[in-house]
Design an enzyme around this catalytic site. Structure first.
Site, short mmCIF file in Angstrom:
data_model
loop_
_atom_site.label_atom_id
_atom_site.label_comp_id
_atom_site.label_asym_id
_atom_site.label_seq_id
_atom_site.Cartn_x
_atom_site.Cartn_y
_atom_site.Cartn_z
N LEU A 1 -18.10 -2.28 0.88
CA LEU A 1 -18.94 -1.39 0.07
C LEU A 1 -18.63 -1.54 -1.42
O LEU A 1 -19.03 -0.70 -2.23
CB LEU A 1 -18.75 0.07 0.50
N SER B 1 -13.46 -4.62 1.16
CA SER B 1 -14.41 -4.10 0.17
C SER B 1 -15.87 -4.34 0.56
O SER B 1 -16.67 -4.78 -0.26
CB SER B 1 -14.15 -4.70 -1.22
N TYR C 1 0.83 -1.20 0.00
CA TYR C 1 0.00 0.00 0.00
C TYR C 1 0.86 1.25 0.00
O TYR C 1 1.97 1.24 0.53
CB TYR C 1 -0.90 0.04 1.24
N THR D 1 -19.22 1.29 -4.52
CA THR D 1 -20.42 1.06 -5.31
C THR D 1 -21.66 0.95 -4.42
O THR D 1 -22.72 1.50 -4.73
CB THR D 1 -20.28 -0.23 -6.15
N LEU D 2 -21.51 0.27 -3.27
CA LEU D 2 -22.65 0.04 -2.40
C LEU D 2 -22.97 1.22 -1.48
O LEU D 2 -23.79 1.10 -0.58
CB LEU D 2 -22.43 -1.24 -1.58
#
Length: 344
Positions: A235, A233, A53, A239-240
């Site tokens: 969400l 992830s 990261y 997107t969610l």
């Protein structure tokens, strides 16, 4: 906040884990520090990071997220107030800048751990995870396994655990986990651990309303073997939250990095619209519906939420107070049964 323990350990962690992969690229060091301060104030004590990261992986930003956490630890002196999870990268062209040899042999893992410890400015990592398997497997947007006849991988599960035991004995890491793993891989690691070797305590896999494929084979193992899912992830890359239903919003992850499109296919968008209708019916945000669904799963140890703003972080953390009724869960499963796992 609600709390649980990493399975088979005495380490208490918040049911919400603070994801960090935007720090050092989408977020500045100061913003990363602000997010940590805010999350801890709300009872979050668990932070997840990785040597690769920030994301997307680039030579210029590799390790930047761990550095942000490290400067916060140095500034505050609050190492004992947080549980830190990090990950060692597996083989892959996208991370070839990290090491010449990205295999999970002892020398490679030692190189990864020592550099992570230096960036994090700490003497130990609480949960150390293999970011993805060395072998060919269905991860990062792949629904199913495709066998490669010329695959060079050789079974080395015991060797990996022996190496990780060495670093546990040295005090550099406390417990181990997997990521982007399959039922085969998890069971092989669990079987090998019976030879007086470290036992996997968590698996960090994608899990959300659009991707529930762990339920097909892995959740039975989680229950029966007392291994926790550490979902990422939740969400679906934003997107969610519903914010992209009328087109991808500017200056968001999906607009800045269009390669992350696994949650944007036609069926996934269709399912998201249905979940939005369900959330509206019960007067809650789609974000809270999606995160509460993950939070409530009995096999989930801690839900990894991430945000690029304090406003987003606030809403995400507040999901821990949302309890979905049986009626809402039935509505979720009706949508899932009609559009199952549209995102790989």
């Amino acid at each position: 906040m609600k709390y649980t323990k990493l399975p088979n350990t005495n380490i208490e962690v918040s049911k919400i884990c603070l994801g960090s992969m935007t720090w050092g690229q989408q977020n500045t060091e100061a913003e990363g520090h602000e997010q940590i301060d805010y999350a801890l104030d709300k009872g979050v004590n668990f932070i997840d990071t990785a040597e690769m990261y920030s994301v997307p992986a680039r030579p210029e930003t590799q390790g930047s997220t761990e550095k942000v956490i490290g400067t916060w630890l140095k500034k505050t002196g609050r190492r004992e107030d947080v549980v830190i999870a990090s990950k060692v990268a597996g083989p892959g062209d996208m991370v070839s800048h990290i090491r010449k040899d990205l295999g999970f042999h002892k020398a490679a893992i030692e190189d990864a751990i020592d550099k992570s410890l230096k960036r994090l400015q700490t003497d130990y990592i609480d949960l150390y995870q293999l970011h993805w398997p060395e072998r060919n497997a269905n991860f990062f947007g792949k629904r199913g396994y495709e066998h490669e006849a010329d695959e060079q991988w050789q079974d080395n599960f015991r060797e990996i655990l022996e190496s990780l035991k060495y670093f546990i004995d040295k005090g550099k890491i406390r417990h181990i986990g997997l990521s982007n793993e399959t039922p085969f891989g998890l069971m092989r690691f669990l079987e090998e651990s019976k030879n007086d070797l470290p036992r996997v305590v968590t698996v960090q896999n994608p899990y959300n309303l659009l991707n529930r494929k762990d339920e097909i084979g892995l959740t039975e193992i989680y229950h029966r073997e007392n291994v926790g899912l550490f979902p990422y992830s939740p969400l679906g890359m934003g997107t969610l939250s519903g914010k992209h239903l009328d087109g991808v919003k500017e200056n968001t992850r999906l607009s800045l990095f269009p390669q992350y499109n696994r949650y944007s296919n036609e069926e996934a968008v269709k399912a998201t619209r249905e979940y939005k209708k369900l959330a509206d019916k019960y007067n809650m945000s789609l974000t809270h519906l999606a995160l509460a669904f993950v939070n409530q799963q009995p096999f989930v140890t801690s839900n990894i939420i991430g945000a690029t703003s304090i406003e987003q972080l606030k809403e995400n953390i507040e999901s821990i107070e949302v309890v979905l009724s049986e009626e809402i869960l039935e509505g979720i499963n009706e949508i899932h049964n009609s559009i199952p796992n549209p995102a790989p």
